[in-house]
Write a protein that holds these residues in place. Structure first.
Motif, PDB file in Angstrom:
ATOM      1  N   ALA A 182       0.832  -1.202   0.000  1.00  0.00           N
ATOM      2  CA  ALA A 182       0.000   0.000   0.000  1.00  0.00           C
ATOM      3  C   ALA A 182       0.868   1.255   0.000  1.00  0.00           C
ATOM      4  N   GLY A 183       2.188   1.086   0.055  1.00  0.00           N
ATOM      5  CA  GLY A 183       3.109   2.219   0.066  1.00  0.00           C
ATOM      6  C   GLY A 183       3.394   2.702   1.469  1.00  0.00           C
ATOM      7  N   MET A 184       2.339   3.201   2.120  1.00  0.00           N
ATOM      8  CA  MET A 184       2.415   3.627   3.519  1.00  0.00           C
ATOM      9  C   MET A 184       1.122   3.244   4.202  1.00  0.00           C
ATOM     10  N   SER A 185       1.197   2.967   5.488  1.00  0.00           N
ATOM     11  CA  SER A 185      -0.006   2.660   6.249  1.00  0.00           C
ATOM     12  C   SER A 185      -0.670   3.967   6.694  1.00  0.00           C
ATOM     13  N   GLY A 186      -1.767   3.839   7.435  1.00  0.00           N
ATOM     14  CA  GLY A 186      -2.431   5.009   7.980  1.00  0.00           C
ATOM     15  C   GLY A 186      -3.473   5.612   7.051  1.00  0.00           C
ATOM     16  N   GLY A 187      -4.134   6.653   7.532  1.00  0.00           N
ATOM     17  CA  GLY A 187      -5.104   7.386   6.737  1.00  0.00           C
ATOM     18  C   GLY A 187      -6.194   6.513   6.162  1.00  0.00           C
ATOM     19  N   ARG A 188      -6.266   6.498   4.841  1.00  0.00           N
ATOM     20  CA  ARG A 188      -7.316   5.778   4.109  1.00  0.00           C
ATOM     21  C   ARG A 188      -7.331   4.287   4.356  1.00  0.00           C
ATOM     22  N   LYS A 189      -6.214   3.734   4.831  1.00  0.00           N
ATOM     23  CA  LYS A 189      -6.117   2.292   5.048  1.00  0.00           C
ATOM     24  C   LYS A 189      -6.995   1.819   6.220  1.00  0.00           C
ATOM     25  N   SER A 190      -7.429   2.746   7.073  1.00  0.00           N
ATOM     26  CA  SER A 190      -8.352   2.384   8.150  1.00  0.00           C
ATOM     27  C   SER A 190      -9.674   1.874   7.581  1.00  0.00           C
ATOM     28  N   ILE A 191     -10.043   2.372   6.394  1.00  0.00           N
ATOM     29  CA  ILE A 191     -11.302   1.983   5.760  1.00  0.00           C
ATOM     30  C   ILE A 191     -11.104   0.744   4.889  1.00  0.00           C
ATOM     31  N   LEU A 192     -10.176   0.807   3.986  1.00  0.00           N
ATOM     32  CA  LEU A 192      -9.840  -0.319   3.111  1.00  0.00           C
ATOM     33  C   LEU A 192      -8.363  -0.645   3.269  1.00  0.00           C
ATOM     34  N   PRO A 193      -8.065  -1.804   3.865  1.00  0.00           N
ATOM     35  CA  PRO A 193      -8.920  -2.950   4.183  1.00  0.00           C
ATOM     36  C   PRO A 193      -9.546  -2.957   5.573  1.00  0.00           C
ATOM     37  N   GLY A 194      -9.241  -1.967   6.410  1.00  0.00           N
ATOM     38  CA  GLY A 194      -9.604  -2.006   7.830  1.00  0.00           C
ATOM     39  C   GLY A 194     -11.004  -2.461   8.157  1.00  0.00           C
ATOM     40  N   ILE A 195     -12.015  -1.801   7.538  1.00  0.00           N
ATOM     41  CA  ILE A 195     -13.408  -2.144   7.865  1.00  0.00           C
ATOM     42  C   ILE A 195     -14.190  -2.514   6.610  1.00  0.00           C
ATOM     43  N   ALA A 196     -13.490  -3.012   5.606  1.00  0.00           N
ATOM     44  CA  ALA A 196     -14.128  -3.376   4.338  1.00  0.00           C
ATOM     45  C   ALA A 196     -14.545  -4.839   4.318  1.00  0.00           C
ATOM     46  N   SER A 197     -15.513  -5.134   3.465  1.00  0.00           N
ATOM     47  CA  SER A 197     -15.937  -6.521   3.246  1.00  0.00           C
ATOM     48  C   SER A 197     -14.824  -7.314   2.579  1.00  0.00           C
ATOM     49  N   LYS A 198     -14.836  -8.608   2.796  1.00  0.00           N
ATOM     50  CA  LYS A 198     -13.877  -9.490   2.127  1.00  0.00           C
ATOM     51  C   LYS A 198     -13.950  -9.326   0.605  1.00  0.00           C
ATOM     52  N   LEU A 240      -8.018   5.380  -1.392  1.00  0.00           N
ATOM     53  CA  LEU A 240      -8.442   6.785  -1.330  1.00  0.00           C
ATOM     54  C   LEU A 240      -9.924   6.914  -1.643  1.00  0.00           C
ATOM     55  N   TYR A 241     -10.351   6.190  -2.667  1.00  0.00           N
ATOM     56  CA  TYR A 241     -11.761   6.229  -3.050  1.00  0.00           C
ATOM     57  C   TYR A 241     -12.639   5.733  -1.897  1.00  0.00           C
ATOM     58  N   ALA A 242     -12.252   4.613  -1.299  1.00  0.00           N
ATOM     59  CA  ALA A 242     -13.053   4.016  -0.222  1.00  0.00           C
ATOM     60  C   ALA A 242     -13.195   4.975   0.963  1.00  0.00           C
ATOM     61  N   ALA A 243     -12.106   5.648   1.324  1.00  0.00           N
ATOM     62  CA  ALA A 243     -12.148   6.581   2.452  1.00  0.00           C
ATOM     63  C   ALA A 243     -13.056   7.767   2.154  1.00  0.00           C
ATOM     64  N   LYS A 244     -13.012   8.243   0.914  1.00  0.00           N
ATOM     65  CA  LYS A 244     -13.865   9.369   0.508  1.00  0.00           C
ATOM     66  C   LYS A 244     -15.326   8.946   0.469  1.00  0.00           C
TER      67      LYS A 244
END
Length: 427
Positions: free
Chosen positions: A177-193, A225-229
């Motif tokens: 993912a390049g770097m963790s944090g930010g948008r990664k909380s949403i995808l994959p953090g709380i995303a469906s399989k 980025l899209y998922a977080a937005k």
């Protein structure tokens, strides 16, 4: 002799190497950075001076519900420092707001009650409303759009239905993912399989831009980025930590502006140049990041970037939790031929991804170029089932590594040491 002490679970592994055998030592400057204030003060300052956003107390006004997305047990996020301040800020702006902490397990196992107490402290773990995200529970998911890659974007309804969605986390190098944090909380953090599998497809993992420290052109990052937005992530509080898992900087505010500022800070500290060697020693930064083989692949990729092809990677990683994923383990175990197994993965389309395929793909990518020896608490049979070599201790690993390169005609191998493989960006 040059002495080394590297993290191994909650312990240390010590070893010495002759000075003339050490090609280089790759260390993040975050480990020597002196924070100007205490951990609590750094987070308080970040929340008081948000980047590109009103203060959290202002955002809370007029909202009935708030969901805080929080990292799980596999991440060394100092939530016991961040979470109390987030809760206080929200209630300062709106004493009656209903708050839910949603644990972003991604595709990992649920966090245990004991781990929640260790993470948040007794008070928060036992009194706040905490929900565990389970990516396989389709009934818990809500569709919020279509990812740029074409996959359906489904996230946990606890987040989707909240009047205010915020997240806490930390920023470190991430191997695809390049770097963790930010948008990664949403995808994959709380995303469906379903969403995670589409995003972690073999095509994207194979991209030269899906690498540590790379965001520009990274197709995985673009989806995130899209998922977080689309999720309407309104506010983040992300921290940067040192080798002792202590906060050295904090960034709060807009999901992208605050994240990118934190990324810039981390990139300046974590960037190191490769020092090519026949043998490379790496770790996964100790507990909690080295709980299993699945997570330990991350530290291996730092060695991948500085090991000569045909060389040996020695991974010092506790793995007290075993392999970390049945699908991951079975894919490697059932692979009679690593190249053929890799070809099968690469042939799968974006919507044909199987569980843990990405981790298998990255490990296979390295196995096709290097021999990997693990100094670990994981069972020998498990390690060897996965086409990895097992060493009881670091001395045995060095002997094995020297024998392997000697068989290739290299009688005087040089060694590069990466004391914390997940903390550096080797490029």
């Amino acid at each position: 002799m040059q002495k080394f002490s590297v993290p191994f679970g909650k312990e240390k592994v010590m070893f010495e190497l002759p000075e003339n055998k050490v090609a280089g030592v790759l260390v993040s400057h975050a480990h020597e950075y002196q924070a100007p204030k205490s951990e609590v003060e750094l987070v308080a300052d970040a929340l008081a001076n948000p980047i590109g956003s009103p203060q959290l107390s202002e955002l809370a006004k007029g909202k009935k519900t708030c969901t805080i997305v929080s990292s799980d047990h596999t991440r060394p996020v100092p939530s016991h420092i961040i979470m109390p301040q987030l809760l206080a800020e929200l209630r300062k702006g709106n004493p009656d707001i209903e708050i839910t902490i949603l644990v972003a397990t991604g595709m990992h196992r649920p966090t245990t009650q004991e781990e929640l107490v260790a993470k948040y402290g007794e008070k928060i773990a036992n009194t706040e409303k905490i929900v565990m995200h389970v990516s396989r529970n389709d009934e818990d998911m809500v569709s919020i759009g279509t990812l740029p890659s074409g996959g359906e974007c489904l996230i946990n309804k606890t987040a989707a239905n909240a009047d205010l969605l915020i997240a806490e986390g930390f920023i470190e190098p991430h191997f695809f993912a390049g770097m963790s944090g930010g948008r990664k909380s949403i995808l994959p953090g709380i995303a469906s399989k379903i969403t995670v599998l589409a995003n972690h497809c073999s095509e994207f993992i194979d991209s030269p831009y899906a690498r540590t420290g790379v965001l520009e052109g990274n197709p995985i990052h673009k989806d995130m980025l899209y998922a977080a937005k689309a999720a309407k992530l309104a506010f983040i509080c992300n921290v940067v930590i040192d080798a002792d898992k202590k906060i050295i900087a904090a960034f709060a505010g807009d999901r992208e502006k605050a994240h990118y500022e934190g990324v810039d800070f981390e990139m300046k500290l974590a960037g190191v140049k490769p020092v090519l060697a026949d043998i490379v020693v790496t770790t996964n930064g100790g507990y909690p990041l080295d709980q299993n083989i699945y997570q330990s692949v991350k530290g291996m990729t730092a060695a991948e970037a500085t090991c000569k092809e045909g060389g040996v990677i020695i991974d010092v990683t506790a793995c007290s939790d075993g392999h970390g994923g049945d699908a991951f383990y079975n894919t490697l175990k059932e692979a009679d031929d690593v190249q053929k197994a890799m070809d099968q993965i690469l042939a799968r389309g974006r919507n044909e991804t199987v569980f843990d395929q990405w981790e298998s793909q990255i490990l296979m990518r390295m196995l096709l170029k290097f021999t990997i020896i693990m100094v670990t608490k994981a069972p020998r049979q498990m390690v060897e089932d996965m086409h990895l070599k097992y060493a009881q201790n670091i001395d045995e690993a060095f002997k094995m590594a020297k024998d392997i390169v000697a068989a290739r005609g290299i009688t005087d191998p040089k060694i590069t040491v990466i004391p914390d493989g997940v903390s550096v960006i080797v490029k």
